[in-house]
Design an enzyme around this catalytic site. Structure first.
Site, short mmCIF file in Angstrom:
data_model
loop_
_atom_site.label_atom_id
_atom_site.label_comp_id
_atom_site.label_asym_id
_atom_site.label_seq_id
_atom_site.Cartn_x
_atom_site.Cartn_y
_atom_site.Cartn_z
CG HIS A 77 0.99 2.21 -9.72
ND1 HIS A 77 1.14 2.97 -8.58
CD2 HIS A 77 2.05 2.52 -10.50
CE1 HIS A 77 2.23 3.70 -8.67
NE2 HIS A 77 2.80 3.46 -9.83
CE LYS A 136 12.93 7.27 -6.76
NZ LYS A 136 12.40 6.88 -8.06
NE ARG A 190 2.72 8.71 -15.13
CZ ARG A 190 3.45 8.72 -14.03
NH1 ARG A 190 2.92 9.10 -12.89
NH2 ARG A 190 4.71 8.37 -14.05
CB SER A 198 3.74 7.49 -6.21
OG SER A 198 3.25 6.30 -6.77
P1 ADP Z 1 9.09 4.40 -11.15
O1 ADP Z 1 9.60 5.09 -9.93
O2 ADP Z 1 9.92 3.26 -11.64
O3 ADP Z 1 8.61 5.34 -12.26
P2 ADP Z 1 6.39 4.13 -10.33
O4 ADP Z 1 5.92 3.39 -9.15
O5 ADP Z 1 6.28 5.61 -10.27
O6 ADP Z 1 7.80 3.63 -10.66
O7 ADP Z 1 5.58 3.66 -11.61
C1 ADP Z 1 5.70 2.35 -12.13
C2 ADP Z 1 5.14 2.34 -13.52
O8 ADP Z 1 3.77 2.73 -13.47
C3 ADP Z 1 5.80 3.32 -14.48
O9 ADP Z 1 5.82 2.71 -15.75
C4 ADP Z 1 4.89 4.49 -14.48
O10 ADP Z 1 4.95 5.21 -15.69
C5 ADP Z 1 3.55 3.81 -14.33
N1 ADP Z 1 2.54 4.70 -13.77
C6 ADP Z 1 2.62 5.43 -12.65
N2 ADP Z 1 1.51 6.17 -12.46
C7 ADP Z 1 0.69 5.89 -13.51
C8 ADP Z 1 -0.62 6.33 -13.94
N3 ADP Z 1 -1.29 7.27 -13.24
N4 ADP Z 1 -1.13 5.82 -15.08
C9 ADP Z 1 -0.43 4.92 -15.79
N5 ADP Z 1 0.79 4.46 -15.47
C10 ADP Z 1 1.35 4.93 -14.34
#
Ligand code: ADP
Length: 173
Positions: free
Chosen positions: A22, A46, A95, A133
């Protein structure tokens, strides 16, 4: 929150917790936009590991040295939230191909809901390709080392969260 309409982008997500994946997306968005609002979705259906307040607190700590970044939480439609800030851009990270299908649907729906709103996708760095995450939480819950996956305050927070409880004083007597 009052922000200039300028080149404001909203980066919405769960951030449960924020990872270096992130952070990389945020740092690259900073180069493209005047202001980046990192917005934690308060999703009542959620339940995450961390509360929304904890996620916001950790994001603020980690992003404190980035003056053009603000952190907040929001409820309801992302499209409405972006409009309320005068933002015309959403940031999302991509990703694998598996992200693409869901992200395309979300982006198209958001534009139907708010025709002024576009989504900018930033590709992950190769080293963060498998970083999510959910994986970080699983590794931390099993006592694994997550130091290279998350910023230091997050690693400390999760370590405290998963630290085995001290033996019950009644039992240990
Ligand atoms: P959500 O639950 O809405 O997917 P996240 O917190 O998991 O939210 O992720 C927010 C954004 O960050 C999403 O667009 C996700 O694809 C992106 N993201 C999460 N991890 C990575 C990573 N390792 N590299 C690039 N983008 C990421």
């Amino acid at each position: 929150m009052t922000l200039p309409a300028g080149r404001t982008a909203v980066y919405p997500g769960s951030f449960d917790p924020v990872t270096v994946g992130h952070l990389d997306i945020i740092d690259r968005a900073i180069e493209l936009f005047d202001r980046v609002v990192v917005a934690v979705l308060n999703n009542t259906t959620k339940k995450g590991l961390l509360s929304v307040e904890e996620r916001v607190m950790l994001l603020r700590e980690v992003l404190a040295n980035r003056p053009s970044v603000e952190v907040c939480s929001f409820q309801g439609l992302t499209a409405d939230f972006a409009a309320s800030l005068g933002a015309r851009t959403l940031i999302r990270g991509l990703r694998a191909v598996s992200d693409f299908d869901a992200e395309l649907r979300i982006a198209l729906m958001n534009r139907r809901l708010n025709p002024d709103l576009d989504t900018v996708f930033l590709m992950t760095r190769a080293e963060n390709l498998f970083l999510a995450s959910s994986t970080v939480k699983e590794v931390a819950s099993l006592g694994g080392d997550i130091a290279s996956f998350v910023p230091a305050p997050v690693a400390r927070h999760l370590a405290a969260r998963f630290r085995p409880a001290p033996p019950d004083s009644e039992m240990s007597r």
